[in-house]
Design a protein around this motif. Structure first.
Motif, short mmCIF file in Angstrom:
data_model
loop_
_atom_site.label_atom_id
_atom_site.label_comp_id
_atom_site.label_asym_id
_atom_site.label_seq_id
_atom_site.Cartn_x
_atom_site.Cartn_y
_atom_site.Cartn_z
N PRO A 143 -10.49 -12.69 8.89
CA PRO A 143 -11.83 -12.21 8.55
C PRO A 143 -12.64 -13.17 7.68
CG PRO A 143 -10.12 -10.71 7.72
CD PRO A 143 -9.42 -11.79 8.47
N THR A 148 -5.68 -1.86 14.43
CA THR A 148 -4.40 -1.16 14.46
C THR A 148 -3.79 -1.25 13.07
OG1 THR A 148 -4.15 -1.88 16.75
CG2 THR A 148 -2.17 -1.07 15.66
N GLY A 190 -0.43 -14.39 8.06
CA GLY A 190 0.10 -13.81 9.30
C GLY A 190 -0.20 -14.70 10.50
N GLY A 216 -4.45 -11.99 8.27
CA GLY A 216 -5.05 -12.98 7.38
C GLY A 216 -4.43 -14.35 7.70
N PRO A 217 -4.76 -15.38 6.94
CA PRO A 217 -4.20 -16.71 7.23
C PRO A 217 -2.67 -16.76 7.22
CG PRO A 217 -5.85 -16.84 5.48
CD PRO A 217 -5.72 -15.41 5.81
N THR A 238 -6.93 -18.07 -3.70
CA THR A 238 -6.39 -19.22 -2.96
C THR A 238 -5.86 -20.30 -3.92
OG1 THR A 238 -8.47 -20.45 -2.94
CG2 THR A 238 -8.12 -18.91 -1.13
N PHE A 258 0.83 -1.22 0.00
CA PHE A 258 0.00 0.00 0.00
C PHE A 258 0.86 1.26 0.00
CE2 PHE A 258 -2.19 -3.44 2.24
CZ PHE A 258 -3.25 -3.63 1.37
N VAL A 261 2.67 -8.23 10.59
CA VAL A 261 1.61 -7.29 10.19
C VAL A 261 0.69 -8.00 9.20
CG1 VAL A 261 1.08 -5.03 9.20
CG2 VAL A 261 3.18 -5.35 10.52
N GLY A 262 -0.61 -8.00 9.52
CA GLY A 262 -1.61 -8.67 8.68
C GLY A 262 -2.14 -9.92 9.38
N ALA A 268 2.54 -9.33 6.01
CA ALA A 268 1.64 -10.28 5.32
C ALA A 268 0.26 -9.63 5.13
CB ALA A 268 1.53 -11.56 6.14
N THR A 269 0.24 -8.58 4.32
CA THR A 269 -1.04 -7.86 4.17
C THR A 269 -1.73 -8.15 2.83
OG1 THR A 269 0.03 -5.90 3.27
CG2 THR A 269 -0.25 -5.96 5.65
N GLY A 270 -1.44 -9.30 2.26
CA GLY A 270 -2.19 -9.72 1.06
C GLY A 270 -1.51 -9.40 -0.25
N VAL A 279 -0.79 -0.28 10.48
CA VAL A 279 0.59 0.21 10.40
C VAL A 279 0.66 1.30 9.34
CG1 VAL A 279 2.96 -0.43 9.81
CG2 VAL A 279 1.56 -1.97 11.21
P1 NAD Z 1 -5.13 -11.41 3.40
O1 NAD Z 1 -5.46 -10.43 2.36
O2 NAD Z 1 -6.01 -12.56 3.64
O3 NAD Z 1 -4.97 -10.66 4.80
C1 NAD Z 1 -4.21 -9.48 4.94
C2 NAD Z 1 -4.63 -8.76 6.22
O4 NAD Z 1 -3.78 -7.65 6.42
C3 NAD Z 1 -6.07 -8.21 6.13
O5 NAD Z 1 -6.83 -8.76 7.17
C4 NAD Z 1 -5.87 -6.70 6.24
O6 NAD Z 1 -6.90 -6.08 6.98
C5 NAD Z 1 -4.53 -6.59 6.96
N1 NAD Z 1 -3.83 -5.32 6.70
C6 NAD Z 1 -3.69 -4.69 5.51
N2 NAD Z 1 -2.96 -3.57 5.66
C7 NAD Z 1 -2.65 -3.46 6.97
C8 NAD Z 1 -1.91 -2.52 7.72
N3 NAD Z 1 -1.33 -1.46 7.17
N4 NAD Z 1 -1.78 -2.73 9.04
C9 NAD Z 1 -2.33 -3.81 9.64
N5 NAD Z 1 -3.03 -4.75 8.97
C10 NAD Z 1 -3.18 -4.59 7.64
O7 NAD Z 1 -3.61 -11.88 3.08
P2 NAD Z 1 -2.89 -13.27 3.31
O8 NAD Z 1 -3.06 -13.76 4.69
O9 NAD Z 1 -1.50 -13.11 2.82
O10 NAD Z 1 -3.66 -14.24 2.33
C11 NAD Z 1 -3.67 -14.04 0.93
C12 NAD Z 1 -4.57 -15.08 0.27
O11 NAD Z 1 -3.99 -16.37 0.44
C13 NAD Z 1 -5.96 -15.14 0.88
O12 NAD Z 1 -6.90 -15.41 -0.10
C14 NAD Z 1 -5.87 -16.32 1.82
O13 NAD Z 1 -7.12 -16.97 1.99
C15 NAD Z 1 -4.89 -17.23 1.12
N6 NAD Z 1 -4.17 -18.02 2.15
C16 NAD Z 1 -4.82 -19.10 2.65
C17 NAD Z 1 -4.22 -19.84 3.68
C18 NAD Z 1 -4.97 -21.01 4.25
O14 NAD Z 1 -6.01 -21.37 3.75
N7 NAD Z 1 -4.45 -21.64 5.29
C19 NAD Z 1 -2.97 -19.46 4.17
C20 NAD Z 1 -2.34 -18.34 3.64
C21 NAD Z 1 -2.96 -17.62 2.63
#
Ligand code: NAD
Ligand code: FAD
Length: 476
Positions: free
Chosen positions: A226, A251, A187, A184-185, A339, A130, A181-182, A285-287, A253
């Motif tokens: 989420p 929170t 992080g 999601g799965p 995914t 970002f 940071v992040g 790990a913010t996607g 970053v």
């Molecule tokens: P994600 O997009 O799922 O999550 C990223 C998180 O970072 C979000 O919740 C977001 O709110 C947060 N975020 C963004 N900017 C931020 C900031 N500045 N400060 C704090 N938080 C911030 O990313 P991911 O976990 O890397 O996953 C990516 C894709 O890979 C997803 O579709 C996920 O389902 C998939 N994945 C699946 C698994 C599993 O099934 N076990 C594991 C890893 C990844």
């Protein structure tokens, strides 16, 4: 094993970009005899990403989750050409891809062009930052094998530096503060693995730091994971509390320096405060974000101008606004989450589609030949007409391929201390489960999803090895 790759001028050139989930699942099911298949990727192996977080601590060794692309292509009926290179530009007008050998060893030829008749873009995504200042320079991502190796090295570097002679208490505290940071799965799984590493191994090997090692997970939204059900979010958050992982939700970053993370926290009253956290290791790990080659392609196609998250595709995964480009996985927008499950089903669908296209083309040619026979040999008209009709029936059956349909098998995530969470679809219903049994389910599910028997054996041996002897704490 197949023969050497010899492009056949009577066949179409099918170029596949990438060696990840989408590309490899396409390759596995594709009948390569129908096309001149060329695979291009900067990575000459497939990576089983679900076990990548386990590589950061050595629970699983990196080579156990890599499968050389050649071991996949060499078993195909007709040879496949592989170029280890990055696609830097796609020209949909001239139907070419510019490729660049970006490896450490370069020959006299390192940049060139490849022509395609059909193109599959399966290049995945980049890490989203970002544009937040300092992220790229100071944090570790978790997408590729090198990322996991870098993290593994850095964890031990922080531990050893914290125990260096005369280190001040503040510096020890900073070095042993591991920030993720992040939420999601990615992080969550990494934080869980890291805490396990500390609880099960580091603590025993380096007891003097046992009360100073700290893992903090920062998430901008009100909760972690989420995409999981409420019950599993609560289970994860309470497990993290038990494991002593600090979760900071709401929170975001805003800035990163070489030693600190600056975040804006929103309190229950809606008041915003800035918090500065010193860290030793920062994992970001913010996607996902778009890769430059995808962004560039989108900018050349007017029909893509409103798409933000990737290449908009139709129900047959054809890139909107093009006729001979398909996209799968994280770089495609088909209405599903980015995914491995989605990417691999899309890849398998494209294999069926391409096999069908080749078959129907062959039948069309037969019908064409039979029709000319009909004109040339009117004596056999009855027999030929029957043959034409049989082929036309066959063609209708083959051409009746339904659009892509995704079947969600459920979501699974490891959360540390031998517990996992699962939202599983079963007989059209959903159920959510978390705990030790789910962990065994997680292990067996991932094992069965591994690419090859070789990968499966290596992963099981790694699990046994780390259980019996502990994870290796030497810094490579
Ligand atoms: P994600 O997009 O799922 O999550 C990223 C998180 O970072 C979000 O919740 C977001 O709110 C947060 N975020 C963004 N900017 C931020 C900031 N500045 N400060 C704090 N938080 C911030 O990313 P991911 O976990 O890397 O996953 C990516 C894709 O890979 C997803 O579709 C996920 O389902 C998939 N994945 C699946 C698994 C599993 O099934 N076990 C594991 C890893 C990844
Ligand atoms: P990728 O698998 O990322 O493959 C992209 C390929 O393209 C790579 O080979 C890359 O080298 C290549 N490439 C990159 N740039 C270029 C270029 N310019 N030219 C040519 N080739 C290029 N999903 C799940 O469903 N379950 C999970 O448990 C799970 N766990 C995950 C854990 C982690 C740590 C991560 C990071 C992701 C996880 N995912 C999981 C998500 C999953 O890995 C992705 O959705 C999946 O990899 C997408 O497949 P893809 O083929 O689109 O991309």
């Amino acid at each position: 094993p197949n023969e050497q790759f010899e492009p056949d001028p009577s066949k179409k050139n099918l170029v596949i970009l990438g060696t990840g989930w989408g590309a490899v699942s396409l390759l596995k099911k594709l009948d390569t005899e129908n096309y001149n298949v060329i695979v291009i990727s900067p990575r000459n192996y497939f990576l089983f990403t679900p076990l990548l977080p386990s590589c950061t601590t050595g629970t699983v060794e990196h080579r156990s989750i890599m499968e050389p692309i050649r071991s996949i292509t060499r078993h195909k009926r007709a040879a496949v050409k592989f170029y280890e290179a990055e696609a830097t530009k796609i020209d949909p007008e001239r139907k070419t891809v510019m490729i660049d050998d970006c490896s450490d060893v370069q020959g006299a030829s390192n940049k060139t062009e490849v022509s395609y008749d059909m193109l599959v873009v399966s290049v995945g995504a980049e890490n989203a930052t970002f544009g937040i200042s300092g992220v790229r320079e100071n944090s570790c991502f978790l997408k590729e094998i090198e990322d996991a190796q870098r993290i593994r090295k850095k964890i031990m570097d922080c531990v050893e530096t914290a125990t260096f002679k005369d280190q001040s208490p503040e510096e020890v505290e900073r070095l042993l503060h591991m920030v993720v940071v992040g939420g999601g799965p990615t992080g969550v799984e990494f934080a869980g693995e890291l805490q396990d590493f500390f609880d099960q191994d580091i603590k025993k090997w380096v007891p003097e730091i046992s009360d100073k090692f700290k893992v903090t997970l920062i998430e901008a939204l009100p909760n972690v994971l989420p995409s999981f059900s409420k019950q599993l979010i609560e289970y994860t958050e309470s497990t993290f509390k038990e494991e002593k992982i600090t979760i900071k939700t709401k929170t975001a970053v805003k800035k990163v320096t070489d030693k600190t993370v600056e975040a804006e926290a929103t309190g229950p009253d809606g008041k915003k405060t800035i918090e500065v956290m010193p860290y030793g290791l920062l994992v970001w790990a913010t996607g996902n974000a778009l890769r430059p080659v995808v962004k560039d392609l989108m900018s050349q196609i007017p029909a893509q101008k409103d798409s933000r998250r990737g290449l908009a595709v139709n129900e047959y995964l054809v890139v909107q606004g093009t006729k001979d480009i398909w996209a799968t996985g994280d770089c495609a927008v088909a209405g599903y989450a980015p995914t491995a499950q989605v990417a691999s089903q899309e890849g398998a669908f494209l294999a069926r589609l391409f096999n069908t296209m080749a078959k129907s083309e062959a039948i069309e040619n037969t019908i064409h030949d039979l029709s000319s026979k009909l004109n040339l040999q009117p004596g056999n008209a009855g027999e030929v007409a029957v043959q034409i009709e049989t082929n036309e029936k066959k063609l209708r059956r083959i051409k009746d391929l339904k659009p892509f349909h995704y079947t969600h098998q459920g979501s699974l995530a490891y959360i540390g201390s031998e517990r996992a969470v699962a939202d599983v679809s079963w007989f059209n219903g959903n159920f959510a489960t978390g705990g030790g049994l789910t962990y065994l389910f997680w292990r067996s599910a991932y094992l069965s999803m591994c690419f090859s028997t070789r990968n499966r054996v290596l992963v099981v041996l790694d699990w046994l090895k780390s259980k019996a002897f502990g994870r290796d704490v030497s810094r490579e």
